[in-house]
Write a protein that holds these residues in place. Structure first.
Motif, mmCIF file in Angstrom:
data_model
loop_
_atom_site.group_PDB
_atom_site.id
_atom_site.type_symbol
_atom_site.label_atom_id
_atom_site.label_comp_id
_atom_site.label_asym_id
_atom_site.label_seq_id
_atom_site.Cartn_x
_atom_site.Cartn_y
_atom_site.Cartn_z
ATOM 1 N N PHE A 197 0.839 -1.192 0.000
ATOM 2 C CA PHE A 197 0.000 0.000 0.000
ATOM 3 C C PHE A 197 0.878 1.248 0.000
ATOM 4 N N PRO A 198 0.758 2.077 -1.064
ATOM 5 C CA PRO A 198 1.666 3.220 -1.217
ATOM 6 C C PRO A 198 1.236 4.425 -0.382
ATOM 7 N N LEU A 199 2.225 5.241 -0.064
ATOM 8 C CA LEU A 199 2.013 6.515 0.620
ATOM 9 C C LEU A 199 2.972 7.513 -0.006
ATOM 10 N N TYR A 200 2.436 8.663 -0.462
ATOM 11 C CA TYR A 200 3.240 9.624 -1.225
ATOM 12 C C TYR A 200 3.394 10.935 -0.449
ATOM 13 N N PHE A 201 4.596 11.490 -0.595
ATOM 14 C CA PHE A 201 4.877 12.823 -0.068
ATOM 15 C C PHE A 201 5.459 13.644 -1.210
ATOM 16 N N ASN A 202 4.910 14.840 -1.376
ATOM 17 C CA ASN A 202 5.399 15.740 -2.421
ATOM 18 C C ASN A 202 5.964 17.001 -1.779
ATOM 19 N N GLY A 203 6.806 17.662 -2.555
ATOM 20 C CA GLY A 203 7.367 18.901 -2.055
ATOM 21 C C GLY A 203 8.379 19.469 -3.020
ATOM 22 N N SER A 204 9.164 20.398 -2.527
ATOM 23 C CA SER A 204 10.178 21.050 -3.348
ATOM 24 C C SER A 204 11.322 21.525 -2.481
ATOM 25 N N PHE A 205 12.439 21.779 -3.117
ATOM 26 C CA PHE A 205 13.597 22.367 -2.442
ATOM 27 C C PHE A 205 14.387 23.152 -3.469
ATOM 28 N N GLN A 206 15.232 24.017 -2.995
ATOM 29 C CA GLN A 206 15.964 24.953 -3.848
ATOM 30 C C GLN A 206 17.424 24.545 -3.971
ATOM 31 N N LEU A 207 17.968 24.690 -5.180
ATOM 32 C CA LEU A 207 19.381 24.451 -5.451
ATOM 33 C C LEU A 207 20.038 25.796 -5.738
ATOM 34 N N PHE B 163 2.405 7.595 12.985
ATOM 35 C CA PHE B 163 3.654 7.692 13.728
ATOM 36 C C PHE B 163 4.868 7.644 12.809
ATOM 37 N N ILE B 164 5.231 6.454 12.385
ATOM 38 C CA ILE B 164 6.500 6.304 11.669
ATOM 39 C C ILE B 164 6.487 7.024 10.329
ATOM 40 N N LEU B 165 5.415 6.902 9.572
ATOM 41 C CA LEU B 165 5.334 7.532 8.246
ATOM 42 C C LEU B 165 4.461 8.780 8.265
ATOM 43 N N SER B 166 4.416 9.443 9.382
ATOM 44 C CA SER B 166 3.693 10.714 9.434
ATOM 45 C C SER B 166 4.480 11.788 8.689
ATOM 46 N N ARG B 167 3.796 12.849 8.345
ATOM 47 C CA ARG B 167 4.455 13.930 7.615
ATOM 48 C C ARG B 167 5.589 14.524 8.423
ATOM 49 N N GLU B 168 5.390 14.674 9.737
ATOM 50 C CA GLU B 168 6.407 15.262 10.587
ATOM 51 C C GLU B 168 7.670 14.405 10.626
ATOM 52 N N MET B 169 7.497 13.090 10.706
ATOM 53 C CA MET B 169 8.652 12.200 10.759
ATOM 54 C C MET B 169 9.435 12.241 9.447
ATOM 55 N N PRO C 142 18.545 23.819 3.151
ATOM 56 C CA PRO C 142 17.603 23.218 4.106
ATOM 57 C C PRO C 142 16.403 24.112 4.399
ATOM 58 N N VAL C 143 16.602 25.403 4.364
ATOM 59 C CA VAL C 143 15.504 26.321 4.690
ATOM 60 C C VAL C 143 14.418 26.284 3.628
ATOM 61 N N SER C 144 14.779 25.941 2.415
ATOM 62 C CA SER C 144 13.817 25.968 1.312
ATOM 63 C C SER C 144 12.964 24.702 1.205
ATOM 64 N N LEU C 145 13.199 23.724 2.075
ATOM 65 C CA LEU C 145 12.494 22.443 1.964
ATOM 66 C C LEU C 145 11.000 22.595 2.259
ATOM 67 N N ILE C 146 10.197 22.072 1.382
ATOM 68 C CA ILE C 146 8.739 22.058 1.545
ATOM 69 C C ILE C 146 8.269 20.615 1.337
ATOM 70 N N MET C 147 7.306 20.176 2.168
ATOM 71 C CA MET C 147 6.789 18.808 2.054
ATOM 72 C C MET C 147 5.338 18.783 2.491
ATOM 73 N N PHE C 148 4.551 17.972 1.808
ATOM 74 C CA PHE C 148 3.142 17.752 2.192
ATOM 75 C C PHE C 148 2.752 16.346 1.783
ATOM 76 N N LEU C 149 1.763 15.824 2.475
ATOM 77 C CA LEU C 149 1.263 14.473 2.222
ATOM 78 C C LEU C 149 0.248 14.513 1.095
ATOM 79 N N ARG C 150 0.460 13.681 0.086
ATOM 80 C CA ARG C 150 -0.469 13.631 -1.043
ATOM 81 C C ARG C 150 -1.564 12.614 -0.715
ATOM 82 N N GLN C 151 -2.802 13.054 -0.767
ATOM 83 C CA GLN C 151 -3.929 12.197 -0.454
ATOM 84 C C GLN C 151 -4.315 11.342 -1.658
#
Length: 284
Positions: A159-169, A245-251, A275-284
């Protein structure tokens, strides 16, 4: 009738006593008086001597007491040796005792136990045997021991779980070729970033078994911003617990951010992620 009188007199304030004999003769009125000379303190001390066992003269105990109080008195032994103090006598005796003790130990260690084996050889062999047993036990435990957390069946993670986001180079040069993944330069950069993220999550003790893949699917304008997607797989019976818990967005987010702060690459390198530019959210 003759009368003999004895007078006991004291000498000064020290209380030393001597005897005065006075004889009185009746009849002729004459008397002969005999008086001992005045006694002195030194006379008393010198006159009180006791023979030692070797025939020499020494002071009696009560007479020699003032001398002993000075801490420098010497005591004559029966063989004529006069040690200056107890410490000196002890120092004279110790070297011989220590030498005899060392000799006795050497003799015991060189005793034959059986055949040509001596005691010291047996002691060394026993210590080596104990050391070898400890090393063997540690190696055996490291081979046999299995961590229960490391035993899992990957086929159950469906069963898959996806997280999307972006970061800056920040160190990447902005080019139009990066905006289209069909260009070689864009594909190369995306593959390097995907490998970097995959290695990071694979090595995570908490998330490594659940991680499936990382994907860089776009680059955007704004000092080169990369859009990413992380895919995790979960077993069916633990979905709710893992999501909370383990696969929560915060973790997942904190593991990624800590990795960026600990990254060894130079801040001026092309693969450096801010590191400051990191963005992440849970894809439903």
């Amino acid at each position: 009738m003759d009368i003999e009188m004895q007078n006991i007199l004291t000498n000064g304030d020290h209380g030393a006593a001597y005897v005065s004999n006075e004889q009185v003769t009746s009849g002729n009125g004459k008397s002969v008086a005999y008086t001992e000379p005045d006694a002195k303190e030194t006379d008393v001390l010198l006159s009180e001597q006791v023979d030692s066992c070797n025939g020499e003269k020494r002071l009696s105990d009560h007479a020699a007491e003032p001398h002993r109080n000075l801490g420098h008195a010497s005591v004559a032994s029966c063989n004529g040796d006069v040690p200056t103090s107890c410490d000196a006598a002890e120092s004279q005796r110790n070297p011989g005792n220590a030498s005899r003790e060392i000799g006795r130990i050497k003799k015991e260690l060189n005793e034959l136990i059986f055949w040509k084996v001596r005691l010291w050889m047996a002691i060394i062999f026993i210590f080596l045997l104990i050391f070898a047993a400890i090393i063997f036990s540690l190696l055996l435990c490291s081979v046999i021991h299995e961590d229960a957390d490391e035993k899992f069946d990957p086929s159950l993670f469906k069963f898959p779980l996806y997280f999307n986001g972006s970061f800056q180079l920040p160190n990447q040069v902005l080019k139009e070729e990066l905006f289209t993944l069909s260009f070689n330069e864009s594909q190369t950069l995306a593959a390097d970033l995907q490998e970097k993220l995959t290695d990071h999550y694979r090595s995570s003790p908490a998330l490594g078994r659940y991680f499936s893949e990382a994907d860089i699917y776009a680059f955007r304008n704004g000092s080169v911003i990369a859009d990413y997607q992380l895919k995790f797989l979960m077993p069916e019976e633990q979905q709710d617990q893992l999501r909370n818990f383990i696969l929560s967005r915060e973790m997942v987010y904190n593991v990624f951010r800590q990795f960026l702060y600990d990254q060894e690459s130079d801040e001026s390198g092309p693969m450096y992620i801010d590191p400051v530019s990191l963005i992440m959210f849970l894809r439903q």
